[in-house]
Design a protein around this motif. Structure first.
Motif, mmCIF file in Angstrom:
data_model
loop_
_atom_site.group_PDB
_atom_site.id
_atom_site.type_symbol
_atom_site.label_atom_id
_atom_site.label_comp_id
_atom_site.label_asym_id
_atom_site.label_seq_id
_atom_site.Cartn_x
_atom_site.Cartn_y
_atom_site.Cartn_z
ATOM 1 N N GLN A 60 5.686 -9.889 -15.219
ATOM 2 C CA GLN A 60 5.528 -9.705 -16.656
ATOM 3 C C GLN A 60 4.401 -8.734 -17.015
ATOM 4 O O GLN A 60 4.272 -8.340 -18.166
ATOM 5 N N MET A 61 3.595 -8.335 -16.032
ATOM 6 C CA MET A 61 2.518 -7.367 -16.282
ATOM 7 C C MET A 61 3.086 -5.974 -16.466
ATOM 8 O O MET A 61 4.108 -5.636 -15.869
ATOM 9 N N PRO A 62 2.406 -5.145 -17.264
ATOM 10 C CA PRO A 62 2.801 -3.726 -17.318
ATOM 11 C C PRO A 62 2.594 -3.080 -15.942
ATOM 12 O O PRO A 62 1.712 -3.488 -15.179
ATOM 13 N N ALA A 63 3.369 -2.091 -15.647
ATOM 14 C CA ALA A 63 3.339 -1.475 -14.322
ATOM 15 C C ALA A 63 1.974 -0.887 -13.981
ATOM 16 O O ALA A 63 1.520 -0.982 -12.842
ATOM 17 N N ALA A 64 1.293 -0.284 -14.954
ATOM 18 C CA ALA A 64 -0.014 0.328 -14.678
ATOM 19 C C ALA A 64 -1.028 -0.733 -14.256
ATOM 20 O O ALA A 64 -1.787 -0.539 -13.310
ATOM 21 N N GLU A 65 -1.051 -1.872 -14.933
ATOM 22 C CA GLU A 65 -1.975 -2.949 -14.577
ATOM 23 C C GLU A 65 -1.622 -3.543 -13.212
ATOM 24 O O GLU A 65 -2.504 -3.880 -12.429
ATOM 25 N N ARG A 66 -0.342 -3.680 -12.952
ATOM 26 C CA ARG A 66 0.112 -4.237 -11.681
ATOM 27 C C ARG A 66 -0.324 -3.348 -10.516
ATOM 28 O O ARG A 66 -0.784 -3.833 -9.488
ATOM 29 N N ASP A 67 -0.211 -2.028 -10.698
ATOM 30 C CA ASP A 67 -0.637 -1.097 -9.651
ATOM 31 C C ASP A 67 -2.136 -1.183 -9.401
ATOM 32 O O ASP A 67 -2.584 -1.167 -8.266
ATOM 33 N N LYS A 68 -2.920 -1.304 -10.478
ATOM 34 C CA LYS A 68 -4.374 -1.423 -10.328
ATOM 35 C C LYS A 68 -4.733 -2.699 -9.578
ATOM 36 O O LYS A 68 -5.592 -2.708 -8.706
ATOM 37 N N GLU A 69 -4.065 -3.794 -9.933
ATOM 38 C CA GLU A 69 -4.342 -5.074 -9.271
ATOM 39 C C GLU A 69 -3.952 -5.017 -7.799
ATOM 40 O O GLU A 69 -4.677 -5.510 -6.931
ATOM 41 N N THR A 70 -2.840 -4.402 -7.496
ATOM 42 C CA THR A 70 -2.389 -4.280 -6.107
ATOM 43 C C THR A 70 -3.380 -3.455 -5.295
ATOM 44 O O THR A 70 -3.723 -3.812 -4.172
ATOM 45 N N GLN A 71 -3.871 -2.361 -5.877
ATOM 46 C CA GLN A 71 -4.838 -1.521 -5.174
ATOM 47 C C GLN A 71 -6.157 -2.252 -4.964
ATOM 48 O O GLN A 71 -6.757 -2.171 -3.899
ATOM 49 N N SER A 72 -6.625 -2.996 -5.978
ATOM 50 C CA SER A 72 -7.891 -3.726 -5.823
ATOM 51 C C SER A 72 -7.760 -4.839 -4.785
ATOM 52 O O SER A 72 -8.683 -5.089 -4.014
ATOM 53 N N ASN A 73 -6.602 -5.500 -4.724
ATOM 54 C CA ASN A 73 -6.381 -6.533 -3.700
ATOM 55 C C ASN A 73 -6.342 -5.921 -2.305
ATOM 56 O O ASN A 73 -6.878 -6.483 -1.356
ATOM 57 N N ALA A 74 -5.732 -4.752 -2.174
ATOM 58 C CA ALA A 74 -5.677 -4.086 -0.866
ATOM 59 C C ALA A 74 -7.076 -3.666 -0.425
ATOM 60 O O ALA A 74 -7.430 -3.792 0.744
ATOM 61 N N ASN A 75 -7.879 -3.170 -1.374
ATOM 62 C CA ASN A 75 -9.248 -2.775 -1.040
ATOM 63 C C ASN A 75 -10.077 -3.991 -0.642
ATOM 64 O O ASN A 75 -10.897 -3.914 0.258
ATOM 65 N N ALA A 76 -9.899 -5.101 -1.327
ATOM 66 C CA ALA A 76 -10.651 -6.316 -1.003
ATOM 67 C C ALA A 76 -10.291 -6.824 0.394
ATOM 68 O O ALA A 76 -11.148 -7.253 1.141
ATOM 69 N N ARG A 77 -9.018 -6.740 0.758
ATOM 70 C CA ARG A 77 -8.602 -7.189 2.088
ATOM 71 C C ARG A 77 -9.154 -6.275 3.173
ATOM 72 O O ARG A 77 -9.483 -6.702 4.266
ATOM 73 N N ALA A 78 -9.253 -4.977 2.877
ATOM 74 C CA ALA A 78 -9.735 -4.023 3.859
ATOM 75 C C ALA A 78 -11.224 -4.182 4.121
ATOM 76 O O ALA A 78 -11.701 -3.903 5.219
ATOM 77 N N THR A 79 -11.974 -4.675 3.137
ATOM 78 C CA THR A 79 -13.425 -4.815 3.309
ATOM 79 C C THR A 79 -13.835 -6.169 3.868
ATOM 80 O O THR A 79 -14.985 -6.351 4.230
ATOM 81 N N VAL A 80 -12.913 -7.127 3.949
ATOM 82 C CA VAL A 80 -13.247 -8.446 4.482
ATOM 83 C C VAL A 80 -13.329 -8.350 5.999
ATOM 84 O O VAL A 80 -12.371 -7.939 6.650
ATOM 85 N N PRO A 81 -14.482 -8.709 6.601
ATOM 86 C CA PRO A 81 -14.580 -8.636 8.051
ATOM 87 C C PRO A 81 -13.745 -9.719 8.730
ATOM 88 O O PRO A 81 -13.546 -10.795 8.183
ATOM 89 N N GLY A 82 -13.265 -9.403 9.912
ATOM 90 C CA GLY A 82 -12.519 -10.387 10.694
ATOM 91 C C GLY A 82 -11.042 -10.413 10.439
ATOM 92 O O GLY A 82 -10.336 -11.286 10.874
ATOM 93 N N ARG A 83 -10.509 -9.462 9.701
ATOM 94 C CA ARG A 83 -9.068 -9.424 9.456
ATOM 95 C C ARG A 83 -8.431 -8.293 10.167
ATOM 96 O O ARG A 83 -8.862 -7.329 10.499
#
Length: 83
Positions: A60-83
Motif C-alpha cells: 500500500q506504500m507509494p513506490a518511491a517510499e517503498r524503494d527508499k525503505e528497501t534501500q535503507s534495509n539493505a544498507n542496514a543489513r550490510a553494516t551489521v557485523p557477522g552476517r
C-alpha cells in the motif's frame, strides 16, 4: 492375506510422512535440501501472519517510499557485523 495387511499399513505411513516431511524441511540446513534463508514462513503460523501484514503494508506504500525503505534495509543489513 499379506496384501490385505500391508495395504492399510502403507496407507498409514503416507499420512505420517506427509506431516513429518513438512517439518523436516524446516529443520534441515539449506545445503542438505532444506528451506533457503529467504523463504517466507509457513502458512498457519504467527510468523506468517506478521509476514503477510508487513507485505500488505509495503504493497500500500507509494513506490518511491517503498524503494527508499528497501534501500535503507539493505544498507542496514550490510553494516551489521557477522552476517
Amino acid at each position: 492375506m499379506l496384501l490385505a495387511v500391508a495395504g492399510p499399513i502403507l496407507a498409514g505411513c503416507s499420512s505420517i510422512n506427509e506431516k513429518v516431511g513438512a517439518g523436516m524441511g524446516d529443520l534441515m540446513p539449506q545445503w542438505a535440501g532444506g528451506l533457503p534463508a529467504g523463504a517466507p514462513p509457513r502458512p498457519g503460523t504467527p510468523e506468517y501472519d506478521r509476514f503477510m501484514q508487513e507485505r500488505e503494508r509495503q504493497r500500500q506504500m507509494p513506490a518511491a517510499e517503498r524503494d527508499k525503505e528497501t534501500q535503507s534495509n539493505a544498507n542496514a543489513r550490510a553494516t551489521v557485523p557477522g552476517r
